[in-house]
Design a protein around this motif. Sequence first.
Motif, PDB file in Angstrom:
ATOM      1  N   VAL A 118       0.841  -1.186   0.000  1.00 56.32           N
ATOM      2  CA  VAL A 118       0.000   0.000   0.000  1.00 56.32           C
ATOM      3  C   VAL A 118       0.880   1.241   0.000  1.00 56.32           C
ATOM      4  O   VAL A 118       1.691   1.439   0.897  1.00 56.32           O
ATOM      5  CB  VAL A 118      -0.930   0.010   1.239  1.00 56.32           C
ATOM      6  CG1 VAL A 118      -1.765   1.262   1.265  1.00 56.32           C
ATOM      7  CG2 VAL A 118      -1.808  -1.232   1.261  1.00 56.32           C
ATOM      8  N   VAL A 119       0.731   2.033  -1.023  1.00 56.97           N
ATOM      9  CA  VAL A 119       1.429   3.301  -1.140  1.00 56.97           C
ATOM     10  C   VAL A 119       0.371   4.347  -1.445  1.00 56.97           C
ATOM     11  O   VAL A 119      -0.566   4.088  -2.209  1.00 56.97           O
ATOM     12  CB  VAL A 119       2.498   3.266  -2.262  1.00 56.97           C
ATOM     13  CG1 VAL A 119       3.164   4.616  -2.443  1.00 56.97           C
ATOM     14  CG2 VAL A 119       3.550   2.204  -1.974  1.00 56.97           C
ATOM     15  N   ASP A 120       0.513   5.514  -0.875  1.00 57.05           N
ATOM     16  CA  ASP A 120      -0.429   6.595  -1.093  1.00 57.05           C
ATOM     17  C   ASP A 120      -0.655   6.825  -2.593  1.00 57.05           C
ATOM     18  O   ASP A 120       0.302   6.861  -3.372  1.00 57.05           O
ATOM     19  CB  ASP A 120       0.113   7.865  -0.429  1.00 57.05           C
ATOM     20  CG  ASP A 120      -0.762   9.068  -0.676  1.00 57.05           C
ATOM     21  OD1 ASP A 120      -1.869   9.118  -0.098  1.00 57.05           O
ATOM     22  OD2 ASP A 120      -0.335   9.948  -1.465  1.00 57.05           O
ATOM     23  N   ARG A 121      -1.911   6.975  -2.972  1.00 57.12           N
ATOM     24  CA  ARG A 121      -2.273   7.143  -4.374  1.00 57.12           C
ATOM     25  C   ARG A 121      -1.572   8.343  -5.012  1.00 57.12           C
ATOM     26  O   ARG A 121      -1.088   8.272  -6.150  1.00 57.12           O
ATOM     27  CB  ARG A 121      -3.780   7.292  -4.536  1.00 57.12           C
ATOM     28  CG  ARG A 121      -4.179   7.462  -5.986  1.00 57.12           C
ATOM     29  CD  ARG A 121      -5.616   7.965  -6.163  1.00 57.12           C
ATOM     30  NE  ARG A 121      -5.884   8.212  -7.562  1.00 57.12           N
ATOM     31  CZ  ARG A 121      -5.618   9.378  -8.173  1.00 57.12           C
ATOM     32  NH1 ARG A 121      -5.092  10.382  -7.514  1.00 57.12           N
ATOM     33  NH2 ARG A 121      -5.886   9.515  -9.464  1.00 57.12           N
ATOM     34  N   LEU A 122      -1.514   9.477  -4.309  1.00 54.28           N
ATOM     35  CA  LEU A 122      -0.868  10.660  -4.891  1.00 54.28           C
ATOM     36  C   LEU A 122       0.626  10.444  -5.109  1.00 54.28           C
ATOM     37  O   LEU A 122       1.183  10.912  -6.106  1.00 54.28           O
ATOM     38  CB  LEU A 122      -1.113  11.901  -4.028  1.00 54.28           C
ATOM     39  CG  LEU A 122      -2.466  12.566  -4.193  1.00 54.28           C
ATOM     40  CD1 LEU A 122      -2.591  13.775  -3.268  1.00 54.28           C
ATOM     41  CD2 LEU A 122      -2.717  12.970  -5.636  1.00 54.28           C
ATOM     42  N   LEU A 123       1.275   9.741  -4.197  1.00 55.14           N
ATOM     43  CA  LEU A 123       2.690   9.434  -4.412  1.00 55.14           C
ATOM     44  C   LEU A 123       2.866   8.589  -5.670  1.00 55.14           C
ATOM     45  O   LEU A 123       3.762   8.835  -6.473  1.00 55.14           O
ATOM     46  CB  LEU A 123       3.283   8.697  -3.205  1.00 55.14           C
ATOM     47  CG  LEU A 123       3.486   9.494  -1.926  1.00 55.14           C
ATOM     48  CD1 LEU A 123       4.064   8.598  -0.834  1.00 55.14           C
ATOM     49  CD2 LEU A 123       4.377  10.703  -2.153  1.00 55.14           C
ATOM     50  N   VAL A 124       1.993   7.611  -5.840  1.00 61.44           N
ATOM     51  CA  VAL A 124       2.057   6.743  -7.023  1.00 61.44           C
ATOM     52  C   VAL A 124       1.783   7.566  -8.285  1.00 61.44           C
ATOM     53  O   VAL A 124       2.504   7.454  -9.283  1.00 61.44           O
ATOM     54  CB  VAL A 124       1.053   5.573  -6.910  1.00 61.44           C
ATOM     55  CG1 VAL A 124       1.008   4.768  -8.193  1.00 61.44           C
ATOM     56  CG2 VAL A 124       1.421   4.683  -5.732  1.00 61.44           C
ATOM     57  N   LEU A 125       0.765   8.403  -8.243  1.00 63.37           N
ATOM     58  CA  LEU A 125       0.432   9.227  -9.411  1.00 63.37           C
ATOM     59  C   LEU A 125       1.590  10.150  -9.764  1.00 63.37           C
ATOM     60  O   LEU A 125       1.997  10.226 -10.932  1.00 63.37           O
ATOM     61  CB  LEU A 125      -0.839  10.035  -9.151  1.00 63.37           C
ATOM     62  CG  LEU A 125      -1.265  10.969 -10.288  1.00 63.37           C
ATOM     63  CD1 LEU A 125      -1.546  10.181 -11.561  1.00 63.37           C
ATOM     64  CD2 LEU A 125      -2.474  11.786  -9.869  1.00 63.37           C
ATOM     65  N   HIS A 126       2.140  10.825  -8.783  1.00 66.40           N
ATOM     66  CA  HIS A 126       3.263  11.731  -9.061  1.00 66.40           C
ATOM     67  C   HIS A 126       4.461  10.958  -9.606  1.00 66.40           C
ATOM     68  O   HIS A 126       5.152  11.427 -10.525  1.00 66.40           O
ATOM     69  CB  HIS A 126       3.674  12.484  -7.802  1.00 66.40           C
ATOM     70  CG  HIS A 126       2.599  13.354  -7.241  1.00 66.40           C
ATOM     71  ND1 HIS A 126       2.595  13.748  -5.932  1.00 66.40           N
ATOM     72  CD2 HIS A 126       1.482  13.897  -7.798  1.00 66.40           C
ATOM     73  CE1 HIS A 126       1.529  14.502  -5.702  1.00 66.40           C
ATOM     74  NE2 HIS A 126       0.835  14.594  -6.810  1.00 66.40           N
ATOM     75  N   ALA A 127       4.710   9.776  -9.059  1.00 71.28           N
ATOM     76  CA  ALA A 127       5.853   8.971  -9.510  1.00 71.28           C
ATOM     77  C   ALA A 127       5.681   8.536 -10.961  1.00 71.28           C
ATOM     78  O   ALA A 127       6.626   8.635 -11.755  1.00 71.28           O
ATOM     79  CB  ALA A 127       6.036   7.759  -8.604  1.00 71.28           C
ATOM     80  N   ILE A 128       4.499   8.073 -11.323  1.00 74.55           N
ATOM     81  CA  ILE A 128       4.324   7.621 -12.711  1.00 74.55           C
ATOM     82  C   ILE A 128       4.302   8.804 -13.671  1.00 74.55           C
ATOM     83  O   ILE A 128       4.800   8.714 -14.793  1.00 74.55           O
ATOM     84  CB  ILE A 128       3.088   6.683 -12.879  1.00 74.55           C
ATOM     85  CG1 ILE A 128       3.101   6.038 -14.281  1.00 74.55           C
ATOM     86  CG2 ILE A 128       1.791   7.389 -12.645  1.00 74.55           C
ATOM     87  CD1 ILE A 128       4.340   5.241 -14.625  1.00 74.55           C
ATOM     88  N   VAL A 129       3.768   9.934 -13.241  1.00 67.53           N
ATOM     89  CA  VAL A 129       3.807  11.137 -14.086  1.00 67.53           C
ATOM     90  C   VAL A 129       5.264  11.561 -14.295  1.00 67.53           C
ATOM     91  O   VAL A 129       5.686  11.837 -15.426  1.00 67.53           O
ATOM     92  CB  VAL A 129       2.972  12.285 -13.472  1.00 67.53           C
ATOM     93  CG1 VAL A 129       3.267  13.613 -14.150  1.00 67.53           C
ATOM     94  CG2 VAL A 129       1.482  11.969 -13.568  1.00 67.53           C
TER      95      VAL A 129
END
Length: 186
Positions: A79-90
């Motif tokens: 489980v990783v925070d959704r915003l961290l994941v979104l920022h990382a993939i962006v």
Amino acid sequence: MFSTQERLKRRTPDGGINRRTYLKLLVDEYYETSNLEAQQQVTANLANFAYDPINWKFLVEAKAHELFLEIVQLSGHGVVDRLLVLHAIVGLTNIALDTSIAEYIEHSNGFGHLCRLLEKHRTDCEIVCNTLTCFSFLLNDKRAPVLRQDKCLLGLLQNLRQSTSPRISNLATILSEDLTPSNALV
């Protein structure tokens, strides 16, 4: 808007820190804090800097690409925070056109991490669309054979083509077609 070295110098105030130092400080801040909001802010800033190719060499020196891929990898395993994941993939998508970054992703099992990201977040339009775009940016003559043989990716693309989201469906269709030899189009 893409920058030039001259514009960067004009925008840096007298006595201010340069871009290289600033980006290194951002990456360091991510690792030095356990505050989720601070980490979200850092990854958002890094992803925004990755948009402009003039920043790529500074991001590589600061190892921002490693941070982005680490977050993507962790997301596939827990489980990783959704915003961290979104920022990382962006951020990863923005910088993936840099040849050295594309090679880093390929040699760091990045394709597998990106596939797991698609599996885990298959209903999150923003994460899926950025991940599909990242795969598209990574696709070139050298990598195409590897990606064409990736059964996990091909299966995911087949499922994503059926998505009710037109954005996901269209991107999955385009990537599927790019991976399919022209004589074997479905």
